[in-house]
Design a protein around this motif. Structure first.
Motif, PDB file in Angstrom:
ATOM      1  N   ILE A  20       0.819  -1.216   0.000  1.00  0.00           N
ATOM      2  CA  ILE A  20       0.000   0.000   0.000  1.00  0.00           C
ATOM      3  C   ILE A  20       0.852   1.265   0.000  1.00  0.00           C
ATOM      4  CG2 ILE A  20      -1.944  -1.159   1.100  1.00  0.00           C
ATOM      5  CD1 ILE A  20      -1.180   0.157   3.731  1.00  0.00           C
ATOM      6  N   ASN A  21       2.144   1.122   0.376  1.00  0.00           N
ATOM      7  CA  ASN A  21       3.059   2.269   0.330  1.00  0.00           C
ATOM      8  C   ASN A  21       3.917   2.275  -0.928  1.00  0.00           C
ATOM      9  OD1 ASN A  21       3.032   3.918   3.018  1.00  0.00           O
ATOM     10  ND2 ASN A  21       2.824   1.773   3.647  1.00  0.00           N
ATOM     11  N   GLY A  22       3.686   1.317  -1.808  1.00  0.00           N
ATOM     12  CA  GLY A  22       4.419   1.278  -3.068  1.00  0.00           C
ATOM     13  C   GLY A  22       5.892   0.981  -2.907  1.00  0.00           C
ATOM     14  N   ARG A  23       6.232   0.148  -1.915  1.00  0.00           N
ATOM     15  CA  ARG A  23       7.632  -0.197  -1.668  1.00  0.00           C
ATOM     16  C   ARG A  23       7.901  -1.662  -2.013  1.00  0.00           C
ATOM     17  NH1 ARG A  23      10.802   4.154  -1.109  1.00  0.00           N
ATOM     18  NH2 ARG A  23      12.060   3.384   0.641  1.00  0.00           N
ATOM     19  N   PHE A  24       9.160  -1.974  -2.198  1.00  0.00           N
ATOM     20  CA  PHE A  24       9.574  -3.321  -2.581  1.00  0.00           C
ATOM     21  C   PHE A  24       9.230  -4.336  -1.485  1.00  0.00           C
ATOM     22  CE2 PHE A  24      13.092  -6.510  -2.406  1.00  0.00           C
ATOM     23  CZ  PHE A  24      12.813  -7.170  -3.594  1.00  0.00           C
ATOM     24  N   SER A  25       8.648  -5.471  -1.884  1.00  0.00           N
ATOM     25  CA  SER A  25       8.317  -6.549  -0.962  1.00  0.00           C
ATOM     26  C   SER A  25       9.293  -7.692  -1.177  1.00  0.00           C
ATOM     27  CB  SER A  25       6.888  -7.035  -1.196  1.00  0.00           C
ATOM     28  OG  SER A  25       6.638  -8.228  -0.483  1.00  0.00           O
ATOM     29  N   ALA A  38      14.180 -10.769   7.071  1.00  0.00           N
ATOM     30  CA  ALA A  38      13.223 -10.336   6.057  1.00  0.00           C
ATOM     31  C   ALA A  38      12.214  -9.364   6.664  1.00  0.00           C
ATOM     32  CB  ALA A  38      12.499 -11.539   5.454  1.00  0.00           C
ATOM     33  N   LYS A  39      11.787  -9.624   7.904  1.00  0.00           N
ATOM     34  CA  LYS A  39      10.867  -8.710   8.588  1.00  0.00           C
ATOM     35  C   LYS A  39      11.545  -7.369   8.870  1.00  0.00           C
ATOM     36  CE  LYS A  39       8.073 -12.308  10.829  1.00  0.00           C
ATOM     37  NZ  LYS A  39       7.709 -12.934  12.120  1.00  0.00           N
ATOM     38  N   ASP A  40      12.842  -7.430   9.241  1.00  0.00           N
ATOM     39  CA  ASP A  40      13.592  -6.193   9.471  1.00  0.00           C
ATOM     40  C   ASP A  40      13.658  -5.356   8.187  1.00  0.00           C
ATOM     41  OD1 ASP A  40      14.038  -6.953  12.078  1.00  0.00           O
ATOM     42  OD2 ASP A  40      16.053  -7.744  11.706  1.00  0.00           O
ATOM     43  N   ILE A  41      13.897  -6.050   7.072  1.00  0.00           N
ATOM     44  CA  ILE A  41      13.943  -5.373   5.774  1.00  0.00           C
ATOM     45  C   ILE A  41      12.600  -4.705   5.484  1.00  0.00           C
ATOM     46  CG2 ILE A  41      14.085  -5.725   3.272  1.00  0.00           C
ATOM     47  CD1 ILE A  41      16.806  -6.069   4.374  1.00  0.00           C
ATOM     48  N   LEU A  59      10.167   0.831   4.630  1.00  0.00           N
ATOM     49  CA  LEU A  59       9.071   1.809   4.641  1.00  0.00           C
ATOM     50  C   LEU A  59       9.575   3.220   4.895  1.00  0.00           C
ATOM     51  CD1 LEU A  59       6.405  -0.189   6.691  1.00  0.00           C
ATOM     52  CD2 LEU A  59       6.474   0.146   4.205  1.00  0.00           C
ATOM     53  N   VAL A  60      10.771   3.326   5.503  1.00  0.00           N
ATOM     54  CA  VAL A  60      11.282   4.651   5.867  1.00  0.00           C
ATOM     55  C   VAL A  60      12.595   5.010   5.172  1.00  0.00           C
ATOM     56  CG1 VAL A  60      10.120   4.670   8.094  1.00  0.00           C
ATOM     57  CG2 VAL A  60      12.404   3.688   7.939  1.00  0.00           C
ATOM     58  N   ASP A  86      14.179  -2.637 -13.860  1.00  0.00           N
ATOM     59  CA  ASP A  86      14.650  -1.508 -13.055  1.00  0.00           C
ATOM     60  C   ASP A  86      14.429  -1.760 -11.572  1.00  0.00           C
ATOM     61  OD1 ASP A  86      15.273  -0.102 -15.402  1.00  0.00           O
ATOM     62  OD2 ASP A  86      13.210   0.677 -15.553  1.00  0.00           O
ATOM     63  N   PHE A  87      15.315  -1.191 -10.752  1.00  0.00           N
ATOM     64  CA  PHE A  87      15.150  -1.311  -9.302  1.00  0.00           C
ATOM     65  C   PHE A  87      13.804  -0.706  -8.880  1.00  0.00           C
ATOM     66  CE2 PHE A  87      19.383  -1.960  -6.893  1.00  0.00           C
ATOM     67  CZ  PHE A  87      19.696  -3.026  -7.713  1.00  0.00           C
ATOM     68  N   PRO A  88      13.057  -1.408  -8.040  1.00  0.00           N
ATOM     69  CA  PRO A  88      11.785  -0.866  -7.552  1.00  0.00           C
ATOM     70  C   PRO A  88      12.004   0.141  -6.427  1.00  0.00           C
ATOM     71  CG  PRO A  88      12.186  -3.010  -6.582  1.00  0.00           C
ATOM     72  CD  PRO A  88      13.323  -2.765  -7.544  1.00  0.00           C
ATOM     73  N   ASN A  89      10.940   0.827  -6.047  1.00  0.00           N
ATOM     74  CA  ASN A  89      11.019   1.769  -4.931  1.00  0.00           C
ATOM     75  C   ASN A  89      11.447   1.046  -3.657  1.00  0.00           C
ATOM     76  OD1 ASN A  89      10.165   3.942  -6.470  1.00  0.00           O
ATOM     77  ND2 ASN A  89       8.006   3.637  -5.970  1.00  0.00           N
ATOM     78  N   GLY A  90      12.462   1.601  -2.998  1.00  0.00           N
ATOM     79  CA  GLY A  90      12.924   1.011  -1.748  1.00  0.00           C
ATOM     80  C   GLY A  90      14.277   0.349  -1.838  1.00  0.00           C
ATOM     81  N   LEU A  91      14.784   0.111  -3.053  1.00  0.00           N
ATOM     82  CA  LEU A  91      16.083  -0.543  -3.216  1.00  0.00           C
ATOM     83  C   LEU A  91      17.086   0.387  -3.888  1.00  0.00           C
ATOM     84  CD1 LEU A  91      15.337  -4.191  -4.433  1.00  0.00           C
ATOM     85  CD2 LEU A  91      15.698  -3.359  -2.104  1.00  0.00           C
ATOM     86  N   VAL A  92      18.345   0.259  -3.454  1.00  0.00           N
ATOM     87  CA  VAL A  92      19.468   0.920  -4.125  1.00  0.00           C
ATOM     88  C   VAL A  92      20.595  -0.092  -4.211  1.00  0.00           C
ATOM     89  CG1 VAL A  92      18.899   3.271  -3.420  1.00  0.00           C
ATOM     90  CG2 VAL A  92      20.313   1.840  -1.925  1.00  0.00           C
TER      91      VAL A  92
END
Length: 338
Positions: free
Chosen positions: A130-135, A153-156, A161-162, A176-182
């Protein structure tokens, strides 16, 4: 995919027809009275049947109230690694709710698919979605990667989210890398896709691809313990994760070798056997042995077997030997996609 559908009313049974069109091999369960009308499986207690099928299902679809589904499955829920996807759809087909195992079980994707097909609204509540971040867990399942630590995985999932999380991969990546990853090779917390056990991050989530193929040669009457000793030593020396091993292979002269078969059975690995002719047909550079060729008809068993079973992949470990056992390891080509 083992899909089981549970309906409790006339409207629910009508809607179940549409769902069955999406999953032709699915089974539908309802009350004995409604079963006589719709031709579904009739049960004295539909909820009891749902509980009975919980551990045998890959997906469970309840057409009715959320409360009914919750009460039916609650005693059987274990953990997100093994629980099936659970979907709830209201009788009118307005909402398709991902109730359990949204990521690893695939309930989120399944809910979205069903909603699109029946003209409903999908209800997804997992934070990353719902926040559009990588799962990370759903992506790992999609790419057939083993998650080595659900805690990490839970820590990730919490930290992503932040802030962005560093990501490193030893195998090819598409998309392409999704939102949340670099991209990153160090840091406090990160994701590492590899068959290696090394830790590039202080807290590393290893996602392990099952891509390695082990070729084995051995003398007659070699014990499983002798094979296992070299196997474990080799994995340790090259920092190879045990969970990355996909198969074993050897020459067909060894197809009845008790120690080799016992070893394969212990590690629950499939084993292939190739003829000397099949192994000799392979082109490439192999560690040649005239002694081995005089006995088996091929100059190298372990390297050639690993190379063939990996579909001509890259060598990770060349021929290594101990106490009459030889081992080589190749990796088949794989890419992970975003």
């Amino acid at each position: 995919m083992d899909v089981n559908i549970f309906a409790y009313s006339n409207k629910g049974c009508e809607l179940a027809k549409k769902i069955l069109n999406l999953f032709p091999d699915a089974n539908c369960y309802t009350t004995e009275k409604l079963a006589a009308v719709y031709g579904y499986n009739g049960e004295k207690s539909v909820c009891h049947k749902a509980g009975e099928l919980f551990n045998k299902s890959s997906a469970m679809i309840f057409v009715g109230a959320c409360g009914i589904a919750v009460r039916a499955i609650a005693p059987f829920i274990k953990n997100k690694m093994i629980d099936p996807a659970v979907i709830v759809i209201d009788d009118c087909g307005n909402y398709v709710i991902s109730l359990l195992s949204g990521h690893i079980g695939g309930a989120n994707e399944l809910a979205s698919f069903i909603a699109k097909e029946i003209g409903a609204t999908p209800v997804i509540t997992t934070a990353t979605d719902i926040n559009g971040r990588f799962s990370v867990d759903s992506w790992a399942v999609k790419n057939s990667l083993t998650i080595t630590s659900m805690k990490t995985a839970k820590d990730i999932s919490a930290q992503i989210l932040v802030k962005d999380i560093p990501f490193k991969s030893d195998i090819d990546i598409c998309g392409d890398f999704p939102n949340g990853l670099v991209y990153g090779e160090s840091g406090q917390l990160g994701i590492y896709v590899s068959y290696k056990t090394i830790n590039p991050f202080d807290n590393t989530l290893h996602l392990v691809p099952k891509i390695l193929h082990v070729g084995i040669g051995c003398k007659k009457y070699t014990t499983s313990e002798q094979i296992e000793e070299l196997y474990r030593e080799t994995l340790d020396e090259y920092n190879i994760d045990l969970r990355s091993i996909k198969s074993l292979s050897s020459i067909d002269l060894k197809k009845d070798e008790e120690g080799l078969l016992k070893f394969a059975d212990k590690y629950k690995l499939s084993i292939s056997f190739y003829t000397a002719e099949e192994l000799n047909m392979l082109s490439g550079e192999f560690t040649s042995s005239t002694f081995v060729k005089g006995i088996t008809g091929v100059d190298n068993v372990c390297e050639r077997a690993a190379y063939k079973s990996s579909e001509f992949g890259a060598f990770i470990v060349r021929k290594t030997s101990k106490d009459g056992v030889t081992i080589a390891i190749c990796a088949h080509k794989k890419e992970v996609c975003f």
